[in-house]
Scaffold this motif. Structure first.
Motif, PDB file in Angstrom:
ATOM      1  N   ALA A  87       0.847  -1.199   0.000  1.00 47.45           N
ATOM      2  CA  ALA A  87       0.000   0.000   0.000  1.00 47.45           C
ATOM      3  C   ALA A  87       0.878   1.243   0.000  1.00 47.45           C
ATOM      4  O   ALA A  87       0.623   2.212  -0.732  1.00 47.45           O
ATOM      5  CB  ALA A  87      -0.926  -0.017   1.223  1.00 47.45           C
ATOM      6  N   ALA A  88       1.941   1.225   0.793  1.00 41.43           N
ATOM      7  CA  ALA A  88       2.841   2.381   0.886  1.00 41.43           C
ATOM      8  C   ALA A  88       3.539   2.632  -0.455  1.00 41.43           C
ATOM      9  O   ALA A  88       3.652   3.773  -0.904  1.00 41.43           O
ATOM     10  CB  ALA A  88       3.876   2.147   1.983  1.00 41.43           C
ATOM     11  N   LYS A 146       6.503  -2.204  13.881  1.00 40.26           N
ATOM     12  CA  LYS A 146       7.192  -0.915  14.005  1.00 40.26           C
ATOM     13  C   LYS A 146       8.352  -0.803  13.008  1.00 40.26           C
ATOM     14  O   LYS A 146       8.673   0.285  12.533  1.00 40.26           O
ATOM     15  CB  LYS A 146       7.698  -0.715  15.437  1.00 40.26           C
ATOM     16  CG  LYS A 146       8.856  -1.630  15.827  1.00 40.26           C
ATOM     17  CD  LYS A 146       9.364  -1.313  17.223  1.00 40.26           C
ATOM     18  CE  LYS A 146      10.357  -2.341  17.735  1.00 40.26           C
ATOM     19  NZ  LYS A 146      11.620  -2.391  16.999  1.00 40.26           N
ATOM     20  N   ASP A 147       8.956  -1.930  12.684  1.00 36.18           N
ATOM     21  CA  ASP A 147      10.066  -1.925  11.725  1.00 36.18           C
ATOM     22  C   ASP A 147       9.551  -1.643  10.314  1.00 36.18           C
ATOM     23  O   ASP A 147      10.221  -0.982   9.522  1.00 36.18           O
ATOM     24  CB  ASP A 147      10.790  -3.280  11.738  1.00 36.18           C
ATOM     25  CG  ASP A 147      11.273  -3.651  13.140  1.00 36.18           C
ATOM     26  OD1 ASP A 147      11.794  -2.760  13.824  1.00 36.18           O
ATOM     27  OD2 ASP A 147      11.113  -4.819  13.527  1.00 36.18           O
ATOM     28  N   GLY A 191       4.763  11.735   2.904  1.00 33.50           N
ATOM     29  CA  GLY A 191       3.850  11.294   3.969  1.00 33.50           C
ATOM     30  C   GLY A 191       2.786  10.328   3.478  1.00 33.50           C
ATOM     31  O   GLY A 191       2.172   9.613   4.272  1.00 33.50           O
ATOM     32  N   ALA A 192       2.575  10.294   2.168  1.00 29.58           N
ATOM     33  CA  ALA A 192       1.495   9.442   1.617  1.00 29.58           C
ATOM     34  C   ALA A 192       1.782   7.956   1.854  1.00 29.58           C
ATOM     35  O   ALA A 192       0.870   7.174   2.135  1.00 29.58           O
ATOM     36  CB  ALA A 192       1.320   9.712   0.127  1.00 29.58           C
ATOM     37  N   GLY A 193       3.053   7.567   1.780  1.00 29.23           N
ATOM     38  CA  GLY A 193       3.412   6.161   1.985  1.00 29.23           C
ATOM     39  C   GLY A 193       3.159   5.748   3.422  1.00 29.23           C
ATOM     40  O   GLY A 193       2.541   4.711   3.694  1.00 29.23           O
ATOM     41  N   SER A 194       3.611   6.580   4.331  1.00 25.26           N
ATOM     42  CA  SER A 194       3.410   6.265   5.755  1.00 25.26           C
ATOM     43  C   SER A 194       1.927   6.202   6.081  1.00 25.26           C
ATOM     44  O   SER A 194       1.476   5.303   6.800  1.00 25.26           O
ATOM     45  CB  SER A 194       4.089   7.316   6.632  1.00 25.26           C
ATOM     46  OG  SER A 194       5.485   7.248   6.451  1.00 25.26           O
ATOM     47  N   ARG A 195       1.172   7.157   5.539  1.00 25.39           N
ATOM     48  CA  ARG A 195      -0.272   7.156   5.793  1.00 25.39           C
ATOM     49  C   ARG A 195      -0.900   5.851   5.307  1.00 25.39           C
ATOM     50  O   ARG A 195      -1.685   5.224   6.023  1.00 25.39           O
ATOM     51  CB  ARG A 195      -0.923   8.357   5.096  1.00 25.39           C
ATOM     52  CG  ARG A 195      -2.451   8.275   5.040  1.00 25.39           C
ATOM     53  CD  ARG A 195      -3.058   9.495   4.382  1.00 25.39           C
ATOM     54  NE  ARG A 195      -2.990  10.650   5.278  1.00 25.39           N
ATOM     55  CZ  ARG A 195      -3.886  10.894   6.225  1.00 25.39           C
ATOM     56  NH1 ARG A 195      -4.916  10.095   6.401  1.00 25.39           N
ATOM     57  NH2 ARG A 195      -3.762  11.940   7.003  1.00 25.39           N
ATOM     58  N   ALA A 196      -0.519   5.424   4.116  1.00 27.57           N
ATOM     59  CA  ALA A 196      -1.090   4.192   3.551  1.00 27.57           C
ATOM     60  C   ALA A 196      -0.722   2.989   4.422  1.00 27.57           C
ATOM     61  O   ALA A 196      -1.543   2.103   4.665  1.00 27.57           O
ATOM     62  CB  ALA A 196      -0.598   3.994   2.122  1.00 27.57           C
ATOM     63  N   ILE A 217       0.031   3.062   7.644  1.00 23.75           N
ATOM     64  CA  ILE A 217      -0.709   3.199   8.914  1.00 23.75           C
ATOM     65  C   ILE A 217      -2.143   2.723   8.715  1.00 23.75           C
ATOM     66  O   ILE A 217      -2.662   1.920   9.499  1.00 23.75           O
ATOM     67  CB  ILE A 217      -0.679   4.667   9.408  1.00 23.75           C
ATOM     68  CG1 ILE A 217       0.739   5.060   9.839  1.00 23.75           C
ATOM     69  CG2 ILE A 217      -1.690   4.882  10.549  1.00 23.75           C
ATOM     70  CD1 ILE A 217       0.965   6.556   9.989  1.00 23.75           C
ATOM     71  N   GLU A 218      -2.757   3.162   7.635  1.00 17.06           N
ATOM     72  CA  GLU A 218      -4.150   2.757   7.382  1.00 17.06           C
ATOM     73  C   GLU A 218      -4.257   1.249   7.198  1.00 17.06           C
ATOM     74  O   GLU A 218      -5.216   0.634   7.657  1.00 17.06           O
ATOM     75  CB  GLU A 218      -4.702   3.497   6.151  1.00 17.06           C
ATOM     76  CG  GLU A 218      -5.086   4.920   6.507  1.00 17.06           C
ATOM     77  CD  GLU A 218      -5.430   5.793   5.299  1.00 17.06           C
ATOM     78  OE1 GLU A 218      -5.810   6.955   5.544  1.00 17.06           O
ATOM     79  OE2 GLU A 218      -5.310   5.325   4.151  1.00 17.06           O
TER      80      GLU A 218
END
Ligand SMILES: *Cc1c(COP(=O)(O)O)cnc(C)c1O
Length: 383
Positions: A275-276, A342-343, A365-370, A372-373
């Motif tokens: 996703a990221a 977390k890794d 930030g879009a990768g991290s958001r994806a 996280i979601e």
């Protein structure tokens, strides 16, 4: 060299400290009662990962030794084989057939594609003398999982022996050795089982053992019959320390909830990573990805080396590039071994910072958001 590298490679992988400490214990003799008991205990636990009641051969070698030993033990000089070649490791099956002068028929795949059960069916029909099929469960060089469940239905119909290289994937990609009826399954220590390199394991069905009895290819150290006869001891000196580490790693897997929980965990990591990747304006490489590693196309104008070097220097994260003609074209991000959610989140963030620095166009930030979601939607996260 950074002091410590976090290995997100599809092998070797991070080894838990508990596992390393188990290997550091005082040496015991490989013919002692204590060692025999250790092997019995290991065997019960390893069979749960293989999902089999079949006999498992324990070899002191890396995965390729397990592949070569399998060819040497199964085949007769007059046998013919079908080989699935969709990457570096399918190529290894072909080269092993060449080395043993076994007549073979290759199913060539563009790297990144998954073999279709119908292709196996066609090959078996076209070559009725070929009664062996050599394939991977997960082709690690391209990050592609093959549909072994349905391939096994085809080989069963044709009464062919199915040999599955699950070297990187046993314990990370679902495989039901007995329920699907797979004759031979090979794996090794330094991938999903989170051990140092040096052990290979081969499970063989009753049918496969009958074939072993008839094999006339030369072998000595690798003779599976000697391993069966000597169990719970090995015919030659055992890799005692590595086997103790295996025992510990199998205990950790049990404590985590068993192989099922582990498959879910790695699949969750792979999903979050995929996703990221897409959210970072990157393209996935494989048409049928799996949980061992995610393969990503290197964006035009950016060098794979620059990405890998920055991750290593700034974040002590080691990912891998492509092999052979995929060199420079793909990146491989591992998910197996001693890795936690977390890794995965940290790696996605590090990759974002790296790509941003190297001028790749995407929304920071879009990768991290994806990712996280993806984790918020998942049930398994922490273990
Ligand atoms: C790593 C790997 C191998 C080779 O294993 P070695 O331990 O390097 O000998 C074979 N097949 C697959 C699918 C692998 O991922």
């Amino acid at each position: 060299m950074p002091k410590r590298e976090f290995l997100l490679s599809p092998g070797p992988v991070n080894v838990p400290r508990r596992v390393s400490l188990a290997g550091a214990a005082e040496m015991v003799h490989h013919r002692s009662e204590e060692f025999g008991e250790l092997m019995q205990a290991i065997d019960v636990k390893l069979k749960k990962i293989f999902k089999t009641k079949n006999f498992i051969v324990y070899l002191a070698s890396t995965g390729t030794g397990g592949m070569e030993a399998t060819v040497a033990n199964l085949l007769n000089r007059s046998n013919e084989a079908i080989v699935v070649e969709g990457g570096k490791f399918g190529q290894r099956w072909r080269e092993l057939c060449q080395a043993f002068q076994i007549k073979h028929h290759v199913i060539p795949l563009d790297w990144g594609r998954a073999v279709k059960p119908e292709q196996i069916e066609q090959a078996l029909k076209a070559h009725p003398r070929a009664k062996f099929v050599f394939t991977q469960l997960f082709e690690t060089s391209t990050g592609t999982a093959y549909d072994i469940e349905n391939i096994a239905k085809v080989t069963k119909r044709h009464e062919a022996i199915l040999v599955v290289d699950a070297i990187s994937s046993l314990g990370a990609v679902p495989l039901e050795t007995d329920a699907w009826g797979i004759d031979v399954v090979i794996t090794c220590s330094q991938k999903s089982l989170m051990l140092p390199p040096g052990l290979a394991f081969v499970s063989l069905s009753e049918r496969a053992w009958k074939v072993v009895e008839q094999s006339d290819l030369p072998k000595y150290y690798w003779d599976f019959k000697a391993y069966k006869k000597n169990f719970p001891y090995t015919p030659y000196t055992s890799a005692v320390s590595l086997l103790r580490e295996l025992n510990e790693s199998l205990d950790i897997i049990d404590e985590e909830g068993g192989v099922g929980a582990r498959l879910c965990k790695f699949e969750g990591y792979a999903q979050a990573t995929r996703a990221a990747i897409e959210a970072m304006n990157l393209k996935l490489f494989s048409e049928r990805p799996g949980a061992v590693c995610t393969t990503v196309q290197v964006p035009t104008g950016i060098s794979d080396k620059a990405i890998m070097e920055n991750l290593r220097q700034e974040f002590q994260i080691k990912i891998e590039g492509g092999q052979d003609h995929l060199k420079g074209k793909i990146l491989r991000i591992g998910h197996i071994g001693d890795v936690m959610a977390k890794d995965v989140l940290g790696t996605v963030a590090a990759l974002e910072i790296t790509l941003h620095k190297l001028g790749h166009k995407f929304e920071l930030g879009a990768g991290s958001r994806a990712a996280i979601e993806s984790f918020v939607g998942a049930t398994v996260m922490t273990k």
